[in-house]
Design a protein around this motif. Structure first.
Motif, PDB file in Angstrom:
ATOM      1  N   VAL A   1     150.823  -0.855 -39.809  1.00 30.18           N
ATOM      2  CA  VAL A   1     151.544  -1.737 -40.721  1.00 30.18           C
ATOM      3  C   VAL A   1     150.827  -3.009 -40.575  1.00 30.18           C
ATOM      4  O   VAL A   1     151.450  -4.316 -41.172  1.00 30.18           O
TER       5      VAL A   1
ATOM      6  N   ARG B   1     154.995  -6.119 -40.900  1.00 35.77           N
ATOM      7  CA  ARG B   1     155.042  -5.434 -42.213  1.00 35.77           C
ATOM      8  C   ARG B   1     155.113  -6.664 -43.304  1.00 35.77           C
ATOM      9  O   ARG B   1     154.737  -7.062 -44.136  1.00 35.77           O
TER      10      ARG B   1
ATOM     11  N   GLU C   1     158.437  -4.494 -38.098  1.00 38.88           N
ATOM     12  CA  GLU C   1     158.833  -4.743 -39.475  1.00 38.88           C
ATOM     13  C   GLU C   1     158.435  -6.197 -39.779  1.00 38.88           C
ATOM     14  O   GLU C   1     158.152  -6.817 -40.744  1.00 38.88           O
TER      15      GLU C   1
END
Length: 230
Positions: free
Chosen positions: A97, A69, A66
């Motif tokens: 990502v 990303r 995350e």
């Protein structure tokens, strides 16, 4: 970029590892900063504007995937992921990502520094092979701006990581030829051995997700080719 001009953000929640990596990279002449969780990593990336991020997958707050990303959505930056799991699915997701390379724990500091330097070289150096005059190269619906390092598909801009862009342009300048994984590792990753074939495969999968399945052809048992007719 050399010496303290080159800033590296280390994102690692294990203090011993974070300190060891930071000390070694600082000893190699890099500027370093450290974050220990997901939210802090995104904030530090925004404020510190690193030239490269060394990013652990497993983090408190939210994980390294995350972090990658969110950071890549704001500004393209090379990312070297650290993972304790040598799992193909995790690797593909990480590269998908926006990570450029990975090192599996436990790793040697020498290997880490070598991967960091290789990543930085790829971002800094001009890519050979396509004439300077050909700033924009087209292949079917694909438009690649060499100088600006931007890619458009059917007129829509597609975000590629530095390594994805270099892999695409390597295939593009050899359009129609089949490039083995070993050749791609040498030309794109600066690796002298063929031990990282999964990295090539995973980046090709990431490119296909972004550019469509028909652009890059797999020649089973050999390697990959960008269709000459595209």
């Amino acid at each position: 970029m050399t010496g303290n001009e080159t800033r590296i953000l280390i994102v690692e929640d294990e203090p011993t590892i974070a300190r060891a990596v930071a000390d070694r990279l600082a000893a190699e002449g890099f500027g370093v900063d450290v974050a220990a969780d997901g939210p802090a990593a995104v904030e530090r990336a925004r404020a510190y504007e690193p030239h490269l991020i060394v990013l652990d997958v497993m983090l408190p707050g939210f994980d390294g995937l995350e972090v990658c990303r969110r950071v890549q959505a704001e500004r393209p930056v090379p990312v070297l992921m650290l993972t304790a799991r040598d799992d193909e699915t995790d690797l593909i997701v990480g590269l998908g990502v926006g990570a450029d390379d990975y090192v599996t724990k436990p790793f040697s500091m020498r290997e880490l520094v070598a991967r960091v330097r290789a990543l930085l070289r790829r971002v800094e150096r001009p890519r050979p092979g396509i004439p300077e005059a050909a700033d924009v190269v087209r292949a079917g619906p694909l438009e690649v701006d060499q100088r600006a390092r931007r890619v458009r598909l059917d007129g829509r801009e597609v975000h590629l990581t530095p390594t994805e862009f270099d892999l695409l342009t390597c295939l593009l300048r050899n359009r129609g030829a089949v490039l083995t994984r070993a050749v791609l590792l040498e030309q794109v990753w600066d690796w002298a051995d063929a031990s990282g074939t999964r990295v090539v495969d995973s980046h090709v999968k990431a490119l296909r997700r972004k550019l469509g399945q028909g652009l890059i052809r797999t020649v089973h048992g050999v390697g990959y080719s960008l269709d000459a007719a595209s």
